[in-house]
Write a protein that holds these residues in place. Structure first.
Motif, short mmCIF file in Angstrom:
data_model
loop_
_atom_site.label_atom_id
_atom_site.label_comp_id
_atom_site.label_asym_id
_atom_site.label_seq_id
_atom_site.Cartn_x
_atom_site.Cartn_y
_atom_site.Cartn_z
N LYS A 283 63.38 -13.72 67.16
CA LYS A 283 63.68 -14.89 67.99
C LYS A 283 62.77 -16.06 67.63
O LYS A 283 63.19 -17.21 67.59
CB LYS A 283 63.49 -14.50 69.46
N THR A 284 61.50 -15.74 67.38
CA THR A 284 60.55 -16.82 67.12
C THR A 284 60.59 -17.29 65.66
O THR A 284 59.81 -18.14 65.25
CB THR A 284 59.11 -16.42 67.51
N VAL A 285 61.49 -16.69 64.89
CA VAL A 285 61.76 -17.19 63.54
C VAL A 285 63.04 -18.03 63.57
O VAL A 285 63.11 -19.13 63.00
CB VAL A 285 61.91 -16.01 62.55
N LEU A 286 64.07 -17.52 64.28
CA LEU A 286 65.36 -18.21 64.29
C LEU A 286 65.35 -19.47 65.17
O LEU A 286 65.87 -20.52 64.75
CB LEU A 286 66.46 -17.26 64.78
N ALA A 287 64.77 -19.38 66.35
CA ALA A 287 64.81 -20.53 67.27
C ALA A 287 64.16 -21.78 66.64
O ALA A 287 64.72 -22.88 66.73
CB ALA A 287 64.17 -20.18 68.61
N PRO A 288 63.00 -21.65 65.97
CA PRO A 288 62.43 -22.85 65.34
C PRO A 288 63.36 -23.44 64.27
O PRO A 288 63.38 -24.67 64.08
CB PRO A 288 61.13 -22.34 64.69
N ALA A 289 64.14 -22.59 63.61
CA ALA A 289 65.08 -23.11 62.60
C ALA A 289 66.17 -23.94 63.28
O ALA A 289 66.54 -25.01 62.78
CB ALA A 289 65.71 -21.95 61.82
N ALA A 292 64.58 -27.18 64.29
CA ALA A 292 64.26 -28.02 63.13
C ALA A 292 65.50 -28.77 62.66
O ALA A 292 65.43 -29.94 62.27
CB ALA A 292 63.70 -27.16 62.00
N ARG A 293 66.67 -28.10 62.72
CA ARG A 293 67.92 -28.74 62.25
C ARG A 293 68.73 -29.36 63.39
O ARG A 293 69.89 -29.70 63.20
CB ARG A 293 68.77 -27.70 61.52
N LEU A 294 68.14 -29.43 64.58
CA LEU A 294 68.82 -30.01 65.74
C LEU A 294 70.18 -29.36 65.97
O LEU A 294 71.18 -30.05 66.24
CB LEU A 294 68.95 -31.53 65.60
N LEU A 295 70.23 -28.04 65.86
CA LEU A 295 71.44 -27.31 66.22
C LEU A 295 71.30 -26.89 67.68
O LEU A 295 70.23 -26.45 68.09
CB LEU A 295 71.61 -26.08 65.32
N GLY A 296 72.39 -27.04 68.44
CA GLY A 296 72.31 -26.72 69.87
C GLY A 296 72.43 -25.23 70.12
O GLY A 296 72.86 -24.46 69.24
N LEU A 297 72.04 -24.82 71.31
CA LEU A 297 72.15 -23.40 71.68
C LEU A 297 72.80 -23.32 73.05
O LEU A 297 72.29 -23.89 74.01
CB LEU A 297 70.76 -22.77 71.72
N SER A 298 73.95 -22.59 73.12
CA SER A 298 74.54 -22.46 74.45
C SER A 298 74.18 -21.11 75.07
O SER A 298 74.12 -20.99 76.30
CB SER A 298 76.05 -22.67 74.41
N GLY A 299 73.94 -20.09 74.24
CA GLY A 299 73.58 -18.82 74.85
C GLY A 299 72.95 -17.86 73.86
O GLY A 299 73.20 -17.93 72.64
N LEU A 328 61.49 -13.56 78.08
CA LEU A 328 62.31 -14.74 78.37
C LEU A 328 61.60 -16.06 78.06
O LEU A 328 62.24 -17.03 77.70
CB LEU A 328 62.73 -14.73 79.85
N GLY A 329 60.27 -16.07 78.19
CA GLY A 329 59.54 -17.34 78.07
C GLY A 329 59.67 -18.00 76.71
O GLY A 329 59.61 -19.23 76.59
N VAL A 330 59.88 -17.18 75.69
CA VAL A 330 59.83 -17.63 74.30
C VAL A 330 60.75 -18.82 74.00
O VAL A 330 60.32 -19.82 73.44
CB VAL A 330 60.19 -16.42 73.41
N LEU A 331 62.02 -18.72 74.38
CA LEU A 331 62.98 -19.76 73.98
C LEU A 331 62.69 -21.11 74.63
O LEU A 331 62.77 -22.15 73.98
CB LEU A 331 64.41 -19.34 74.31
N GLU A 332 62.37 -21.07 75.92
CA GLU A 332 62.07 -22.32 76.64
C GLU A 332 60.96 -23.09 75.92
O GLU A 332 61.04 -24.30 75.74
CB GLU A 332 61.56 -22.01 78.06
N HIS A 333 59.92 -22.35 75.52
CA HIS A 333 58.78 -23.02 74.92
C HIS A 333 59.08 -23.54 73.53
O HIS A 333 58.61 -24.60 73.14
CB HIS A 333 57.56 -22.08 74.89
N ILE A 334 59.87 -22.79 72.77
CA ILE A 334 60.15 -23.24 71.41
C ILE A 334 61.15 -24.40 71.43
O ILE A 334 60.97 -25.40 70.75
CB ILE A 334 60.71 -22.09 70.53
#
Ligand SMILES: NC(=O)c1ccc[n+]([C@@H]2O[C@H](COP(=O)([O-])OP(=O)(O)OC[C@H]3O[C@@H](n4cnc5c(N)ncnc54)[C@H](O)[C@@H]3O)[C@@H](O)[C@H]2O)c1
Length: 470
Positions: A283-289, A292-299, A328-334
């Motif tokens: 998760k902490t590898v993919l979410a920063p990507a 970085a590319r300003l791709l949105g996340l819906s779920g 759960l905290g990881v995504l919010e922060h990244i």
């Protein structure tokens, strides 16, 4: 000698480089260390509350590596390098040669557990490592026997065992643990110690008045306050003895004002929480990507199937809640939805853990990720990580043991309490109150390596690189 050879090799290239680069090269010939680091002299005693799958995979692994039977794959301290100076310099020593770390031969072990199995029996039951390997290590592993644990069934509802300390108050139990620590130091001949929590995940609790200061905590210990979990009693005993404490579980344990106070006062570093091993690592590898590319996340729907004792413990809603909060905290922060509301303002994040005994330690972490791109068009990513929980955790334990010991010997780090530079290893990294944690794996790695460069007085690497093009 080595340096002269290197200059001879790169001399021709250095001549053609801009003045700033060669000036830099001259300066860093005499790096000024920041503070002092005591040498790693003598044995390092590793004390482990919780001699289960992770602990035994770590200890058996260290012994197998010492005997040349296996390699320390996954360990940054053993296999990693750190680039120094400019890219043109070709200086990338191994981390363990760059900073003075304890050698594997200097590690000695003890542990506590509610079960009476020694490390050989516990490792055999955990079923992570091949029995033939364990049999080769049997005399050594059998010699590590568990001390009686401080345990409270209310905090870990799914297990119970006979090897438990008795005491009238929680303060009595803390005193017994302090006795264990002194006894181990004496009998093992260790010159330094570290406590590494590899025990079960405890039920979810939040900090109360009892955790706000050493004075309040000691009063609560004497009054058997139910908000003091067993892991906190180990932490209190360790820190009072000046022993650093690293927390591999998501429990509150050292993430409390009382522990920060003790840590600073006794120069015993603290860090945690919750080893970042499988799904959260991804998760902490993919979410920063995506960010970085300003791709949105819906779920992002994450589920896990695992069948080891950890999985059984996490089947209890109280223990699961502690783990869930950590994951759960990881995504919010990244992703910082506050800064990017159109991209991450409405994301749905779900984490499940399913206890499924046939899988044992071989967890399946499955993720469905719904992202969206240009003009809002949806896309999906599926990750199915067939991992081995303790195989991923063991090198983290080794690195933490060695790096926390380094912190304890470093005049710059020993008195600051929280070792944020070790965030790299945790799902819920600790920070001073009010500061949000860095979760992005690559920011965490840069922070760790820059801390090592800083300690040695080497230039920090910013990746600016403009000087190559002057
Ligand atoms: N393996 C991973 O990938 C991973 C990742 C992150 C966190 N963790 C955490 O690391 C911890 C260890 O995981 P594991 O797979 O080895 O679990 P495990 O169940 O195999 O081992 C935990 C051991 O702790 C003992 N224990 C529980 N309470 C204790 C106490 N108060 N004192 C002493 N011993 C106690 C249990 O009896 C058990 O033997 C768990 O909290 C887990 O959530 C593991």
């Amino acid at each position: 000698m080595a340096r002269r050879n290197r200059s001879a090799k790169t001399g021709a290239r250095e001549k053609a480089l801009p003045a700033e680069v060669t000036e830099y090269a001259k300066r860093r010939d005499k790096p000024q260390p920041n503070g002092t680091i005591q040498p790693a002299k003598g044995k390092l005693g590793v004390m482990i509350p919780g001699m289960g799958a992770v602990a035994t995979t770590f200890v058996a692994g260290v012994e197998a590596i010492r005997r040349g039977l296996a390699k320390p794959i996954g360990s940054l301290t053993q296999m990693g390098t750190v680039r120094l100076g400019k890219r043109t310099e070709g200086r990338s020593p191994k981390i363990k040669e760059f900073v003075p770390l304890a050698g594997l031969d200097d590690l000695v072990f003890t542990g506590w557990d509610i079960f009476e199995d020694n490390m050989y029996e516990a490792a055999s039951k955990a079923g992570v490592l091949d029995q033939r390997l364990l049999d080769q290590l049997k005399p050594f592993l059998s010699s590590v026997t568990p001390r009686a644990a401080v345990f409270d069934h209310n905090y870990v509802k799914k297990i119970d065992g006979p090897n438990v300390k008795k005491g009238k108050t929680k303060m009595d139990l803390a005193e017994q643990l302090r006795g264990d620590i002194r006894d181990f130091k004496k009998t093992s001949g260790a010159s330094r110690l570290i406590t590494m929590w590899c025990g079960s995940t405890e039920s979810y609790i939040e900090a109360t008045e009892a955790h706000q200061s050493v004075k309040a905590f000691e009063k609560a210990l004497r009054e058997n306050d139910e908000m003091i979990a067993p892991s906190m009693i180990y932490a209190y005993a360790s820190l009072l003895e000046g022993v650093p404490f690293a927390n591999g579980a998501p429990n509150l344990t050292v993430d409390l004002p009382v522990m920060l106070e003790l840590s600073r006062k006794n120069q015993a570093p603290i860090c945690g929480k919750d080893f970042k091993t499988g799904q959260t690592l991804m998760k902490t590898v993919l979410a920063p990507a995506f960010k970085a590319r300003l791709l949105g996340l819906s779920g992002w729907y994450s589920t896990n199937i695992l069948g080891n004792r950890d999985g059984e413990v996490l089947d209890d809603p109280g223990s699961f809640k502690t783990k869930e909060e950590s994951k759960l905290g990881v995504l919010e922060h990244i992703l910082q939805p506050g800064l990017y509301p159109e991209l991450y303002g409405n994301m749905f994040h779900k984490v499940r853990i399913n206890y499924y005994p046939p899988r044992g330690d071989n967890k399946e972490g499955w993720d469905n990720i719904d992202i969206f791109g240009w003009l809002g068009y949806p896309m999906q990513i599926k990750v199915d990580f067939l991992c081995r929980d303790s195989i991923l955790a063991a090198p983290i334990v080794l690195d933490l043991v060695l790096l926390v010991d380094l912190a304890k010997r470093s005049s710059e780090l020993q008195g600051i309490g929280i070792q944020e530079w070790l965030s790299f290893y945790f799902k819920s990294p600790m920070t001073v109150p009010g500061l949000y944690p860095e979760h992005d794996l690559f920011i965490q790695l840069m922070k760790l390596k820059n801390t090592l460069r800083h300690l040695r007085g080497e230039e920090l690497i910013t990746h600016l690189g403009l000087e190559y093009y002057d």
